[in-house]
Design a protein around this motif. Structure first.
Motif, PDB file in Angstrom:
ATOM      1  N   ASN B 186       0.823  -1.224   0.000  1.00 47.00           N
ATOM      2  CA  ASN B 186       0.000   0.000   0.000  1.00 47.00           C
ATOM      3  C   ASN B 186       0.853   1.268   0.000  1.00 47.00           C
ATOM      4  O   ASN B 186       0.479   2.279  -0.592  1.00 47.00           O
ATOM      5  N   GLN B 187       2.048   1.202   0.612  1.00 43.00           N
ATOM      6  CA  GLN B 187       2.911   2.394   0.568  1.00 43.00           C
ATOM      7  C   GLN B 187       3.484   2.608  -0.830  1.00 43.00           C
ATOM      8  O   GLN B 187       3.654   3.746  -1.268  1.00 43.00           O
ATOM      9  N   MET B 188       3.760   1.514  -1.523  1.00 44.80           N
ATOM     10  CA  MET B 188       4.187   1.646  -2.927  1.00 44.80           C
ATOM     11  C   MET B 188       3.078   2.304  -3.733  1.00 44.80           C
ATOM     12  O   MET B 188       3.294   3.276  -4.456  1.00 44.80           O
ATOM     13  N   ALA B 189       1.857   1.781  -3.595  1.00 43.95           N
ATOM     14  CA  ALA B 189       0.742   2.284  -4.401  1.00 43.95           C
ATOM     15  C   ALA B 189       0.431   3.745  -4.073  1.00 43.95           C
ATOM     16  O   ALA B 189       0.251   4.575  -4.974  1.00 43.95           O
ATOM     17  N   ASN B 190       0.395   4.081  -2.782  1.00 43.46           N
ATOM     18  CA  ASN B 190       0.141   5.475  -2.398  1.00 43.46           C
ATOM     19  C   ASN B 190       1.236   6.402  -2.926  1.00 43.46           C
ATOM     20  O   ASN B 190       0.960   7.523  -3.347  1.00 43.46           O
ATOM     21  N   GLY B 191       2.463   5.915  -2.884  1.00 44.89           N
ATOM     22  CA  GLY B 191       3.581   6.718  -3.375  1.00 44.89           C
ATOM     23  C   GLY B 191       3.475   6.978  -4.870  1.00 44.89           C
ATOM     24  O   GLY B 191       3.664   8.101  -5.339  1.00 44.89           O
ATOM     25  N   VAL B 192       3.162   5.933  -5.611  1.00 43.12           N
ATOM     26  CA  VAL B 192       3.004   6.074  -7.058  1.00 43.12           C
ATOM     27  C   VAL B 192       1.904   7.089  -7.371  1.00 43.12           C
ATOM     28  O   VAL B 192       2.059   7.966  -8.228  1.00 43.12           O
ATOM     29  N   SER B 193       0.810   7.002  -6.655  1.00 41.02           N
ATOM     30  CA  SER B 193      -0.293   7.943  -6.871  1.00 41.02           C
ATOM     31  C   SER B 193       0.137   9.374  -6.561  1.00 41.02           C
ATOM     32  O   SER B 193      -0.157  10.312  -7.307  1.00 41.02           O
ATOM     33  N   ASP B 194       0.856   9.547  -5.466  1.00 41.52           N
ATOM     34  CA  ASP B 194       1.278  10.889  -5.049  1.00 41.52           C
ATOM     35  C   ASP B 194       2.219  11.507  -6.081  1.00 41.52           C
ATOM     36  O   ASP B 194       2.045  12.656  -6.519  1.00 41.52           O
ATOM     37  N   MET B 195       3.207  10.737  -6.522  1.00 38.95           N
ATOM     38  CA  MET B 195       4.185  11.318  -7.467  1.00 38.95           C
ATOM     39  C   MET B 195       3.542  11.585  -8.832  1.00 38.95           C
ATOM     40  O   MET B 195       3.861  12.576  -9.490  1.00 38.95           O
ATOM     41  N   HIS B 281      -2.512  10.258   1.797  1.00 33.65           N
ATOM     42  CA  HIS B 281      -2.582  11.319   0.784  1.00 33.65           C
ATOM     43  C   HIS B 281      -2.715  10.726  -0.623  1.00 33.65           C
ATOM     44  O   HIS B 281      -3.545  11.169  -1.431  1.00 33.65           O
ATOM     45  N   GLY B 282      -1.913   9.710  -0.923  1.00 32.05           N
ATOM     46  CA  GLY B 282      -1.946   9.098  -2.257  1.00 32.05           C
ATOM     47  C   GLY B 282      -3.290   8.460  -2.559  1.00 32.05           C
ATOM     48  O   GLY B 282      -3.766   8.501  -3.701  1.00 32.05           O
ATOM     49  N   ALA B 283      -3.913   7.870  -1.534  1.00 24.63           N
ATOM     50  CA  ALA B 283      -5.226   7.266  -1.725  1.00 24.63           C
ATOM     51  C   ALA B 283      -6.271   8.341  -2.037  1.00 24.63           C
ATOM     52  O   ALA B 283      -7.088   8.199  -2.964  1.00 24.63           O
ATOM     53  N   GLY B 284      -6.225   9.428  -1.292  1.00 27.23           N
ATOM     54  CA  GLY B 284      -7.166  10.533  -1.534  1.00 27.23           C
ATOM     55  C   GLY B 284      -7.024  11.098  -2.937  1.00 27.23           C
ATOM     56  O   GLY B 284      -8.017  11.421  -3.609  1.00 27.23           O
ATOM     57  N   LEU B 285      -5.779  11.202  -3.404  1.00 27.03           N
ATOM     58  CA  LEU B 285      -5.533  11.726  -4.755  1.00 27.03           C
ATOM     59  C   LEU B 285      -6.053  10.760  -5.823  1.00 27.03           C
ATOM     60  O   LEU B 285      -6.589  11.190  -6.853  1.00 27.03           O
ATOM     61  N   ALA B 286      -5.900   9.459  -5.586  1.00 24.29           N
ATOM     62  CA  ALA B 286      -6.394   8.464  -6.551  1.00 24.29           C
ATOM     63  C   ALA B 286      -7.912   8.547  -6.675  1.00 24.29           C
ATOM     64  O   ALA B 286      -8.481   8.367  -7.759  1.00 24.29           O
ATOM     65  N   ILE B 287      -8.570   8.847  -5.559  1.00 26.95           N
ATOM     66  CA  ILE B 287     -10.035   8.986  -5.595  1.00 26.95           C
ATOM     67  C   ILE B 287     -10.437  10.240  -6.377  1.00 26.95           C
ATOM     68  O   ILE B 287     -11.280  10.197  -7.268  1.00 26.95           O
ATOM     69  N   LEU B 288      -9.824  11.357  -6.021  1.00 26.05           N
ATOM     70  CA  LEU B 288     -10.315  12.643  -6.532  1.00 26.05           C
ATOM     71  C   LEU B 288      -9.896  12.950  -7.968  1.00 26.05           C
ATOM     72  O   LEU B 288     -10.655  13.581  -8.720  1.00 26.05           O
ATOM     73  N   THR B 289      -8.683  12.535  -8.363  1.00 27.36           N
ATOM     74  CA  THR B 289      -8.136  13.008  -9.647  1.00 27.36           C
ATOM     75  C   THR B 289      -9.028  12.684 -10.851  1.00 27.36           C
ATOM     76  O   THR B 289      -9.342  13.589 -11.650  1.00 27.36           O
TER      77      THR B 289
END
Lengths: 387, 387
Positions: B186-195, B281-289
Motif C-alpha cells: 500500500n505504501q508503494m501504491a500510495n507513493g506512485v499515486s502521489d508522485m 494522501h496518495g489514496a485521496g488523490l487516486a479517488i479525486l483526480t
C-alpha cells in the motif's frame, strides 16, 4: 541504473526581457566585473547597451574584454586572467554563446592559479578556486550556461581540450529567447546539432534499467527536432526558440546523464576536426554522428532499435531489426540535411590529409567512447567513412 | 511558455549503500544534529543502526526525536523546535518519507522564529532563517526530499496547511532504492499515486507552447506507471524501485513546472480529506483526480486529449475527441484500481457528512485550481461525484 551524485546550482532566469535586470542579479556578488563577449553582434542588436545601462544603474564598475571567437582561444583567456588580476575583479559576466562562456570559465579558474592556466587543461588538475560567473546566453547550443565544462583551443599547439569542474558552473544564467530571433540560420542549425549530440552522448549506453532518463532523453530529442524544423522555416518564431533554448539547457545540465555510463566519442572525434580546420562544432557533429552510429550499432542493437522507434518514429514495414536501426540512423542524417548541415567531411573541405593525425590525437594515448570503446584505428575508420 | 526562474540546489546521492556514508556527508555542516524519524521501521530494517554507526564514526553528536506519523503533527514539530533550541542544534537529519522530511522542515524554520511556527503556515510569512536539513529517503512519494515544501497538520484545529520556501530545500538527499525493498504494497501504491499527481498538477495547464516540459511530464508519467505495474507484481524488484525513486524525485523538484501555470486543485481538495479522516494522501488523490478530470476537462479538451494519447496510450477506434478524453481518464482510474488504490470516497469510509465543511475549507475564502478555477461549490460537486 548505476549509483550517482547529482547537483546543479545554476539559477536559470528564463524569458522575455530578463537580461535587462542583469545589474540587480550581479549586485549581491560584486561591484566590479569583467564583461566578456565576442564581436559586434551584441552591439548591433542593442543587448550591449541594455546590459551596460542595467549595470550602471547598480553602480557596477565594468572592465571589458571583447574578441572571443568560435572555438575560443587560449591567448584571449590569458589576457582575461591578467585583466582580472590587475583590476582585482571577482566576477565575470559572459554575454554570448558557448565560446564566450567557456572562455570566461577558463579565465575564472586561471586567476588564482599560480602557473599558466593551460596546465589545468593538460593535466586535469583541480583549480584552487574560481571566480563567480554569470551569463547572458545569446546562442543556444553548447549548454555551457549551466555546465561546469570549458573547451579551449591552444592555437599554437593546434590542441582543443575540454575541462570540467563543479567550480565552473555559473551562479546564474539568463536565457531570453528574444535574443535568438536575429540569429542566422546556420547558428540555429549548428546549435540544434550540438544540443542533440549532448543528449545522444548520454543516451547511448550499455547500462541497463535506465527507463526514466531514457524517456527524458527521447522526449527532449523529439522536441528539439520538432522545433528545429519550425525554425528551419521561420527563424522569427519566439515559441520555437523558447523550446530550443530550454531543451538545449536541459540537454547539458547533467540531469540526462545520471545513473548511466556515457559515451562522448563523437565529441572527442569532433574536437580534432575543429581544432585543425576550425569548422563549427555542431557541423562536425552532424557529419560524424551517423557514421559513428553505423560503426558501433551492432555492439548494442537494442539501444539503437529504441532510438529508431522512440526518437525517429520508425514503425512497421521493415524486414528485421537491422533495417529498423539503419532507417533510424538514415532519418537522423536526413534531418541534418533538412537543416542544411553538412553530412560528409568533403562538404567542409576536409580531405584525407590529416585523418590519421587527428585520429591519433583523439584516441592515440587513450581509448574513447562508452557504448563501444574506440581505439585510434576505429576513429580513423569512422573519419574515412565520413569523407 | 511564460517567464520563469528555476534553481534546485539539493544534492542527490542516489543508489545502493549510499546511506552508509551519511556521517561524512553531514560533517562539513555540523557536529551535533537532530535525528528525526518515525517509528520502528528503520530500526527493524537495520537502517537506524547503520546511520548511527556512520554518525558516530564522524564523532557527530546525536539528539533523537522519533514519533513522526503520516500527516505530520504540529505538536511534534513544536517539540522538535524546543529540542533544537535547548541543545543548540544547527542541522536536522530526516530519516523517513515525506512526513518526516516535512516535519523536519517545519522544525528547521521554527527554531529562529520568535513566535509559534504555526503562524508561518497560517500567514505564509517568510521565515527569518532555517537550519540546514539532510535527508535519507525511505519512502518515494512526496518528493519532499528536494522540494521547499512542508505540509503540517494542526490536530486541534483539524487544519492541514502547506508552506513553501527556498530556505526549506534540503542541502542533500540520500536516495537508496534498496531501502524500499521491504515497503508494504500500500505504501508503494500510495507513493506512485502521489508522485503521479505531482506531475499532473503541473502538467494540466492553459499555458500554450510548452513542448519540452509537456514531453518530460508525459515521459515520467509513463515510466512511473510502467514500473509501478512491475512492483505491483513483485515488490522486491530493485530496478523498478530505482525508476520509481528517481521518477518521484524529478516529479517534485520543480523542473516539471517551469514556464507554465500550474493547477494543484486536487492537492488542495485532498488535504481536506486527510485532515479530517486521516487517510493516506496518495489514496485521496487516486479517488479525486479522475473525478476532477471529468469535471474540468471541457475547459481545455486539447490538454486532456494530449494526456489520453501521449500518457494513457489511447489510439484509434473512438468516435470523437470526447470519447478519447473519457477513455484516457477511465484508463487512469483503472490503473489506480490495478494498484488496489481506492477510487471512491465510500471505500475509505467517507460519507456525505463533512463534504460541505471540507469544500468550504478548501475553497471557501479563496479560489483554487489553474486550468479551471474552482469555487467551494465546484469542490462540493467533485466530492459528491466521488462518493
Amino acid at each position: 541504473m548505476i549509483n550517482f551524485n547529482y547537483q546543479n546550482k545554476t539559477k536559470i532566469i528564463f524569458g522575455k526581457g530578463q537580461h535587462k535586470g542583469i545589474g540587480a542579479l550581479i549586485k549581491p556578488y560584486s561591484n566590479k566585473i569583467l564583461l566578456h563577449y565576442g564581436g559586434g553582434s551584441i552591439k548591433k542588436s542593442g543587448i550591449y547597451d541594455e546590459v551596460i545601462a542595467s549595470l550602471k544603474a547598480e553602480n557596477i564598475e565594468i572592465i571589458e574584454l571583447a574578441g572571443v571567437k568560435p572555438n575560443p582561444r587560449l591567448t584571449l583567456v590569458r589576457e582575461g586572467i591578467e585583466l582580472c588580476r590587475k583590476n582585482d575583479i571577482n566576477f565575470i559576466l559572459a554575454v554570448g554563446g558557448g565560446s564566450v562562456i567557456d572562455s570566461s570559465k577558463a579565465i575564472s579558474m586561471g586567476v588564482s592559479y599560480p602557473s599558466d592556466v593551460w596546465q589545468l587543461f593538460e593535466t586535469g588538475k583541480k583549480p584552487v578556486s574560481a571566480l563567480n560567473i554569470g551569463t547572458i546566453l545569446t546562442i543556444p547550443a553548447a549548454g555551457s550556461e549551466s555546465s561546469g565544462n570549458s573547451v579551449i583551443t591552444n592555437e599554437e599547439k593546434q590542441l582543443k581540450i575540454g575541462y570540467g569542474s563543479e567550480l565552473l558552473k555559473p551562479v546564474f544564467s539568463v536565457i531570453n529567447p528574444e535574443i535568438c530571433l536575429t540569429l542566422p540560420h546556420n547558428q540555429m542549425a549548428n546549435g540544434v546539432s550540438d544540443m542533440m549530440s549532448h543528449i545522444m552522448e548520454r543516451y547511448f549506453t550499455n547500462t541497463l534499467h535506465t527507463d526514466v532518463i531514457d524517456g527524458l532523453c527521447e522526449s527532449v530529442l523529439r522536441t528539439i527536432m520538432k522545433n528545429g524544423r519550425t525554425l528551419n522555416k521561420n527563424l522569427g518564431n519566439y515559441d520555437a526558440w523558447a523550446e530550443i533554448c530550454l531543451g538545449g539547457n536541459i540537454a547539458h545540465n547533467g540531469l540526462l546523464g545520471v545513473g548511466r555510463d556515457q559515451d562522448w566519442a563523437c565529441h572527442a572525434m569532433e574536437h580534432e576536426l575543429s581544432a585543425i580546420y576550425d569548422i563549427p562544432h555542431g557541423a562536425g557533429l552532424a557529419i560524424l554522428t551517423p557514421f559513428w552510429m553505423r560503426y558501433v550499432c551492432h555492439d548494442n542493437m537494442n539501444m539503437f532499435l529504441q532510438f529508431a522507434v522512440n526518437v525517429m518514429g520508425v514503425e512497421g514495414g521493415f524486414r528485421d531489426q537491422e533495417e529498423i536501426v539503419m532507417e533510424g540512423i538514415n532519418r537522423l542524417e536526413a534531418f541534418y540535411k533538412e537543416l542544411s548541415l553538412p553530412t560528409t567531411l568533403v562538404e567542409v573541405k576536409i580531405d584525407k590529409t590529416n585523418l590519421e593525425i587527428m585520429a591519433k590525437k583523439a584516441a592515440g594515448n587513450r581509448e574513447i567512447g562508452g557504448l563501444k570503446i574506440l581505439k585510434w584505428q576505429d576513429v580513423l575508420n569512422i573519419y574515412q567513412l565520413a569523407l
